[in-house]
Motif scaffolding. Structure first.
Motif, PDB file in Angstrom:
ATOM      1  N   LEU A  66       0.844  -1.196   0.000  1.00  0.00           N
ATOM      2  CA  LEU A  66       0.000   0.000   0.000  1.00  0.00           C
ATOM      3  C   LEU A  66       0.877   1.243   0.000  1.00  0.00           C
ATOM      4  O   LEU A  66       1.984   1.242   0.545  1.00  0.00           O
ATOM      5  CB  LEU A  66      -0.893   0.031   1.244  1.00  0.00           C
ATOM      6  CG  LEU A  66      -1.785  -1.181   1.518  1.00  0.00           C
ATOM      7  CD1 LEU A  66      -2.561  -0.975   2.818  1.00  0.00           C
ATOM      8  CD2 LEU A  66      -2.729  -1.445   0.360  1.00  0.00           C
ATOM      9  N   VAL A  67       0.357   2.317  -0.602  1.00  0.00           N
ATOM     10  CA  VAL A  67       0.971   3.635  -0.457  1.00  0.00           C
ATOM     11  C   VAL A  67       0.099   4.430   0.508  1.00  0.00           C
ATOM     12  O   VAL A  67      -1.120   4.546   0.307  1.00  0.00           O
ATOM     13  CB  VAL A  67       1.066   4.370  -1.810  1.00  0.00           C
ATOM     14  CG1 VAL A  67       1.697   5.741  -1.617  1.00  0.00           C
ATOM     15  CG2 VAL A  67       1.882   3.546  -2.812  1.00  0.00           C
ATOM     16  N   VAL A  68       0.710   4.944   1.576  1.00  0.00           N
ATOM     17  CA  VAL A  68      -0.032   5.671   2.610  1.00  0.00           C
ATOM     18  C   VAL A  68       0.575   7.057   2.798  1.00  0.00           C
ATOM     19  O   VAL A  68       1.728   7.306   2.455  1.00  0.00           O
ATOM     20  CB  VAL A  68      -0.025   4.906   3.951  1.00  0.00           C
ATOM     21  CG1 VAL A  68      -0.721   3.552   3.809  1.00  0.00           C
ATOM     22  CG2 VAL A  68       1.398   4.719   4.470  1.00  0.00           C
ATOM     23  N   ALA A  69      -0.232   7.967   3.333  1.00  0.00           N
ATOM     24  CA  ALA A  69       0.222   9.340   3.574  1.00  0.00           C
ATOM     25  C   ALA A  69      -0.611   9.943   4.697  1.00  0.00           C
ATOM     26  O   ALA A  69      -1.611   9.357   5.133  1.00  0.00           O
ATOM     27  CB  ALA A  69       0.106  10.178   2.307  1.00  0.00           C
ATOM     28  N   ARG A  70      -0.197  11.120   5.148  1.00  0.00           N
ATOM     29  CA  ARG A  70      -0.961  11.813   6.201  1.00  0.00           C
ATOM     30  C   ARG A  70      -2.217  12.456   5.645  1.00  0.00           C
ATOM     31  O   ARG A  70      -3.188  12.668   6.379  1.00  0.00           O
ATOM     32  CB  ARG A  70      -0.079  12.883   6.856  1.00  0.00           C
ATOM     33  CG  ARG A  70       1.072  12.314   7.691  1.00  0.00           C
ATOM     34  CD  ARG A  70       1.976  13.413   8.208  1.00  0.00           C
ATOM     35  NE  ARG A  70       2.584  14.139   7.091  1.00  0.00           N
ATOM     36  CZ  ARG A  70       3.195  15.307   7.213  1.00  0.00           C
ATOM     37  NH1 ARG A  70       3.234  15.910   8.398  1.00  0.00           N
ATOM     38  NH2 ARG A  70       3.743  15.887   6.162  1.00  0.00           N
ATOM     39  N   GLU A  71      -2.199  12.750   4.349  1.00  0.00           N
ATOM     40  CA  GLU A  71      -3.349  13.401   3.724  1.00  0.00           C
ATOM     41  C   GLU A  71      -3.394  13.019   2.256  1.00  0.00           C
ATOM     42  O   GLU A  71      -2.424  12.489   1.703  1.00  0.00           O
ATOM     43  CB  GLU A  71      -3.236  14.923   3.862  1.00  0.00           C
ATOM     44  CG  GLU A  71      -1.971  15.495   3.234  1.00  0.00           C
ATOM     45  CD  GLU A  71      -1.771  16.970   3.541  1.00  0.00           C
ATOM     46  OE1 GLU A  71      -2.501  17.481   4.399  1.00  0.00           O
ATOM     47  OE2 GLU A  71      -0.893  17.579   2.911  1.00  0.00           O
ATOM     48  N   ALA A  72      -4.521  13.296   1.621  1.00  0.00           N
ATOM     49  CA  ALA A  72      -4.676  12.952   0.208  1.00  0.00           C
ATOM     50  C   ALA A  72      -3.670  13.723  -0.639  1.00  0.00           C
ATOM     51  O   ALA A  72      -3.427  14.916  -0.414  1.00  0.00           O
ATOM     52  CB  ALA A  72      -6.097  13.261  -0.243  1.00  0.00           C
TER      53      ALA A  72
END
Length: 279
Positions: A88-94
């Motif tokens: 998965l690619v994850v981040a703090r915000e879109a």
């Protein structure tokens, strides 16, 4: 032949799917053609060791396997392939387009980074150990993170959101299961030993399926700070019928991943058979 046969070093990761699969072989619950001795390391280290030919039997990312096919061949048992198992690619915000973004990656030779390169060739990978990725994203040191293993179950605890499921992308593109990791043996080992090791790994997994509680202390000892629920979810996700035998569909998936890696210049071509011949 006389004398004591030295043990073959068998490298695999601390992850519950690997310790579940190899417990019985490590513990001597199933026969093997030669004695084996466990060597546990993170997957990126095992990838690098395989490039140097350090271990005769080793877990490896399929992406890294494509670099060492001249020296190693994959067993048909013990690997990690499947559906719904992708990085998965994850981040703090879109975020919008990932091209040009700094994305924490668990390693240049991981299948995860290869998939990210196929989807977003302009990303700027920042490589680190897989368990350092989510903290780095949470601290704002990178724009996003590429997560593998048990991280897919725990990323919400870091206040992160999922941007992209690379496994779902792969399945949509190809209709095939995603190849993640393989168990390799050196091609210069005799074929009867290669086949015997394949049988031993399969028997080790079959033993774990038949005695699911017995390996748990061994798994728990190596699972870092993972809860029992996450350990079991990890095993249920990454260990499946394709772990017993890669099968025709799994082999097609590996060949397709290799073809695409070659196409983008991420791996060299090879005409060698990718799997041990059991005939």
């Amino acid at each position: 032949m006389t004398g004591t046969v030295s043990a073959l070093e068998l490298g695999y990761s601390f992850c519950p799917n690997d310790t579940f699969i190899f417990y019985a072989l490590h513990a001597g619950r199933v026969p093997a053609p030669l004695p084996v001795r466990e060597v546990l390391e993170d997957v990126q280290t095992l990838n690098e060791w395989a490039a140097a030919g350090r271990l005769p039997i080793t877990k490896i990312s399929y992406r890294a396997y494509f670099e060492v096919m001249d020296r190693y061949v994959a067993l048909r048992s013990g690997g990690a392939l499947g559906r719904g198992v992708g990085p998965l690619v994850v981040a703090r915000e879109a975020l919008g387009d990932l091209n040009g973004r700094r994305v924490a990656s668990p390693g240049a030779l991981t299948t995860a980074e290869l998939l990210l390169r196929l989807v977003s060739p302009g990303v700027r990978p920042v490589r680190m150990r897989y368990d350092e990725v989510m903290p780095a994203v949470a601290r704002g040191e990178v724009d996003a993170g590429l997560i593998i293993h048990e991280s897919r179950f725990t990323y919400p605890q870091y206040g992160l959101m999922r941007l992209l499921d690379l496994g779902a992308w792969w399945e949509g593109e190809t209709g095939l299961p995603l190849p993640l990791g393989a168990i390799l043996v050196r091609r210069d080992l005799p074929q009867d030993v290669q086949r015997g090791l394949n049988a031993a790994v399969r028997a080790s997994l079959e033993y774990a399926y038949a005695h699911p509680q017995e390996p748990m202390n061994y798994i728990r000892r190596h699972a870092l700070e993972m809860s029992d629920d996450v350990m079991r979810a990890h095993i249920d996700l990454y260990v499946n019928g394709l772990s017993l035998d890669v099968g025709a569909e799994g082999e097609r998936a590996v060949r397709e991943l290799h073809r695409r890696a070659v196409e983008v210049g991420a791996a060299p071509p090879s005409n060698l058979p990718p799997f041990v011949d059991l005939a």
